[in-house]
Design an enzyme around this catalytic site. Structure first.
Site, PDB file in Angstrom:
ATOM      1  N   LYS A  94       4.220  -4.048  -3.653  1.00 55.09           N
ATOM      2  CA  LYS A  94       3.974  -4.795  -2.831  1.00 55.09           C
ATOM      3  C   LYS A  94       3.391  -4.206  -1.413  1.00 55.09           C
ATOM      4  CE  LYS A  94       7.491  -7.476  -0.614  1.00 55.09           C
ATOM      5  NZ  LYS A  94       8.015  -8.710  -0.517  1.00 55.09           N
ATOM      6  N   ARG A  95       3.854  -3.313  -1.370  1.00 56.54           N
ATOM      7  CA  ARG A  95       3.544  -2.390  -0.075  1.00 56.54           C
ATOM      8  C   ARG A  95       2.137  -1.865  -0.090  1.00 56.54           C
ATOM      9  NH1 ARG A  95       8.775  -2.023  -0.719  1.00 56.54           N
ATOM     10  NH2 ARG A  95       8.243  -0.200  -1.851  1.00 56.54           N
TER      11      ARG A  95
END
Ligand code: GLU
Length: 516
Positions: free
Chosen positions: A265-266
Site C-alpha cells: 500500500k505504500r
C-alpha cells in the site's frame, strides 16, 4: 451442472487494496460465466484489527466498480447472516462438535507462558517453537492435563483457547485450479487456534464453517492464503466434510511495477499512483490513500485493467466489455506467476475507454470535474470538451488540467514560443485579423478558418506564422486540439477579447527579452 457459488470475503481491517478488488472481480466473473451466485461475506471476527468504516469502504468500492453481489450484508440471501460477527452461535456449535469428537482441545497456556517457551527454545538453539503433536504434551491443555483438571479450570473460568488437534502422518491434497495438486504433510501444520480467548473464532474456523454452510463450490482468493489451505483441508476432514470441500484457485500476487516484490500500500504513496479503488481519508492526512475513482478513472477501464492482472484470454484482444470478460473468463487461464502492476497500462486502458465513450456520456463526468475545480460549465461545453480532448487525455481530471483555457483566461504559458513567433511589427496586421474575426456571423470552426485563410492570403502569411499566435493568445499554449475548434468553443466575444490581451502580453514578453 453444478450450482456454482463463490464468495468474496474481505476483512474490514482497513481500505481494501486493489488486489482485493481483483479477487472480487475474478469471483464475480466466474459466477456470472457459470450462471452461479456471487456472495459477499464480511469476515470481522478479529476485533483487534477491526477498523471503523472499512466495511462501508469495500461495499462502496464494489458498488462503484459494478461488482454486484447476489447475497451479502444488506442484500440478504438464504445462507445469512453474512457478517461473521453475527454468526457466533453457529461457530460455537461447530467448535463443540470438534471438542466432543476429540479433534480439538482446550489450551490454557497464557501469553507469558507461550513467550517463555519460545524464548527457551531460542536459547537452546532450536527451531522456532510450534504448538503441535511433538510439543503439546508439555503444554497446559486438556490433552496433557486430563479431564478432571480441565473441568476444574473451565469451571473456574480460566481463560482458554481452542486448538485443532493435528495428527502427524497425514497427507493433505489441495485441488487448485491454478496450481494443480498441491500437497502438504500434516507435520507442516501446527495445532492452530480455532477459537480465541475472547470466544470468537479465528479466520480459519469461521472461513471453513461458512464456506461449508454457504455451499461455496470454488474458493478464489490470493496466493497468500495457500499455506493456510492445508489447515483448512484438515478442518474439512475433522468435520467430515471433505467430500463436499470446495475447489480452490489461488490467484498470483500483484508485484511492484519493477516486478520485484509484492505491491504494497505504500507503493502507491511513494510512486504517486493509486493502489486502492477509492480514496481513503482526506488528502493531506497521514493515513490518506489515493483511489482510482478520485484519480479520474472510469470503473469499466479499471476492471478491464484488473482482469488482465493475472489472467489472459489467450488472444491479442485487450479491450473487453464486462459481458465479453464474463464470456471469456475461466479459471484455467489464470497465470501462476506474479502480475506486474503497470500503472501506465491502467492509464492506457482508461484512455481507450474515454475514446470509446460517446461525448454525450462523458459530458456530465467532465462537467463534474470542472465544477469541482470551481469552473462550472454548461452541458454543451462539456460535450464539446469531451470531443476535443478525449484522445489527448488519460484520466478525467486531465480534461480540466489540459482544457482550463476553454473556460478561463490563462495568460501565455509558453513564453519561449511566444518569443520566437511574435513580431511586434506585425501587430497592426494581427489587429486586422481580430477585426475580421469580430465580424464573423456564423461562429463555426470552418467559417473561422475561412476568414483566417483569407487574412493570410491578403498579408502573405503562412499557417506557421499565424496559428501559433492564435493559439497562444487564446489558450496560452501551442498544443491542443484543432485551433479553430478551440476558438469556436471559446466563443466569438471571448476570442476577440483574448486576442487583444494576448497581443499585449506577447508585446511585453518580447520587449522584456530585448531589455526594453
Ligand atoms: N478474510 C480473508 C481476507 O481478508 C479472506 C480470505 C479468503 O478468501 O479465504 O482476505
Amino acid at each position: 451442472m453444478q450450482n456454482v457459488r463463490v464468495r468474496f470475503a474481505p476483512s474490514p481491517t482497513g481500505a481494501q487494496h486493489i488486489g482485493g478488488i481483483r479477487t472480487a472481480l475474478y469471483n464475480y466473473l466466474f459466477a456470472r460465466s457459470q450462471g452461479g451466485v456471487f456472495v459477499l461475506r464480511i469476515e470481522d471476527t478479529d476485533q483487534k484489527r477491526y477498523v471503523e468504516g472499512a466495511e462501508e469502504y469495500v461495499i462502496n468500492a464494489l458498488r462503484w466498480a459494478g461488482i454486484t453481489p447476489d447475497e451479502g450484508p444488506g442484500i440478504g440471501g438464504e445462507y445469512g447472516p453474512y457478517r461473521q460477527s453475527e454468526r457466533r452461535e453457529i461457530y460455537r456449535k461447530y467448535t463443540q462438535h470438534l471438542l466432543d469428537s476429540g479433534q480439538a482441545y482446550y489450551a490454557f497456556d497464557t501469553e507469558e507462558e507461550l513467550d517463555q517457551r519460545r524464548e527457551a527454545e531460542k536459547a537452546a538453539g532450536n527451531h522456532s517453537f510450534r504448538y503441535d503433536a511433538t510439543t503439546r504434551g508439555d503444554m497446559r491443555n486438556s490433552l496433557s492435563l486430563g479431564r478432571e483438571e480441565t473441568d476444574r479450570l473451565l469451571e473456574g473460568n480460566t481463560p482458554y483457547v481452542v486448538r485443532l488437534r493435528v495428527e502427524p502422518g497425514q497427507m493433505v491434497h489441495i485441488k487448485d485450479r491454478v496450481r494443480g495438486d498441491v500437497a502438504y504433510r500434516s507435520e507442516e501444520v501446527d495445532d492452530k487456534v480455532l477459537v480465541k480467548a475472547d470466544g470468537l473464532p479465528t479466520y480459519h474456523l469461521a472461513n471453513v464453517v461458512d464456506d461449508h454452510l454457504m455451499k461455496i463450490t470454488h474458493v478464489i482468493r490470493g496466493e497468500e492464503w495457500l499455506p493456510s489451505t492445508a489447515l483448512h483441508v484438515l478442518l474439512y476432514r475433522a468435520f467430515g466434510w471433505e467430500k463436499t470441500m470446495p475447489e480452490f484457485a489461488h490467484l498470483p500476487l500483484l508485484l511492484k511495477p519493477t516486478g520485484k516484490g509484492k505491491l504494497s500500500k505504500r507503493d502507491g504513496q511513494q510512486l504517486g499512483f493509486p493502489v486502492f479503488p477509492l480514496d481513503w481519508g482526506e488528502e493531506g492526512d497521514d493515513d490518506y490513500l489515493s483511489g482510482f475513482r478520485e484519480a479520474g478513472f472510469l470503473p469499466e477501464a479499471m476492471l478491464n485493467f484488473l482482469a488482465f492482472l493475472g489472467w489472459n484470454p489467450g488472444t491479442e484482444q485487450e479491450i473487453f466489455s464486462r459481458q465479453e470478460l464474463i464470456d471469456a473468463f475461466g479459471l484455467d487461464r489464470i497465470n501462476k506467476s506474479g502480475a506486474q502492476y503497470d500503472f501506465e497500462k491502467a492509464r492506457w486502458y482508461n484512455q481507450q475507454y474515454l475514446i470509446n465513450t460517446p461525448d454525450a456520456k462523458l459530458g456530465p463526468r467532465i462537467a463534474h470535474v470542472y465544477a469541482e475545480n470551481g469552473h462550472p460549465i454548461s452541458e454543451e461545453m462539456s460535450v464539446t470538451i469531451a470531443g476535443l480532448l478525449k484522445e489527448r487525455v488519460h484520466t478525467l481530471p486531465e480534461f480540466f488540467e489540459q482544457g482550463v483555457y476553454f473556460v478561463a483566461r490563462v495568460g501565455i504559458n509558453d513564453e519561449k514560443t511566444a518569443r520566437k513567433k511574435w513580431k511586434p511589427e506585425q501587430r497592426p496586421a494581427f489587429e486586422d485579423l481580430r477585426t475580421r474575426l469580430a465580424s464573423v456571423k456564423d461562429w463555426q470552426a470552418p467559417r473561422i478558418k475561412e476568414e483566417t485563410v483569407a487574412f493570410m492570403e491578403e498579408k502573405g502569411l503562412g499557417f506557421g506564422a499565424v496559428l501559433p499566435i492564435l493559439r497562444l493568445a487564446v489558450s496560452g499554449t501551442v498544443k491542443g486540439p484543432d485551433a479553430f475548434a478551440i476558438l469556436e468553443a471559446v466563443g466569438r466575444e471571448e476570442t476577440v477579447a483574448r486576442l487583444g490581451e494576448g497581443f499585449n502580453l506577447m508585446d511585453r514578453i518580447v520587449a522584456d527579452q530585448r531589455g526594453e
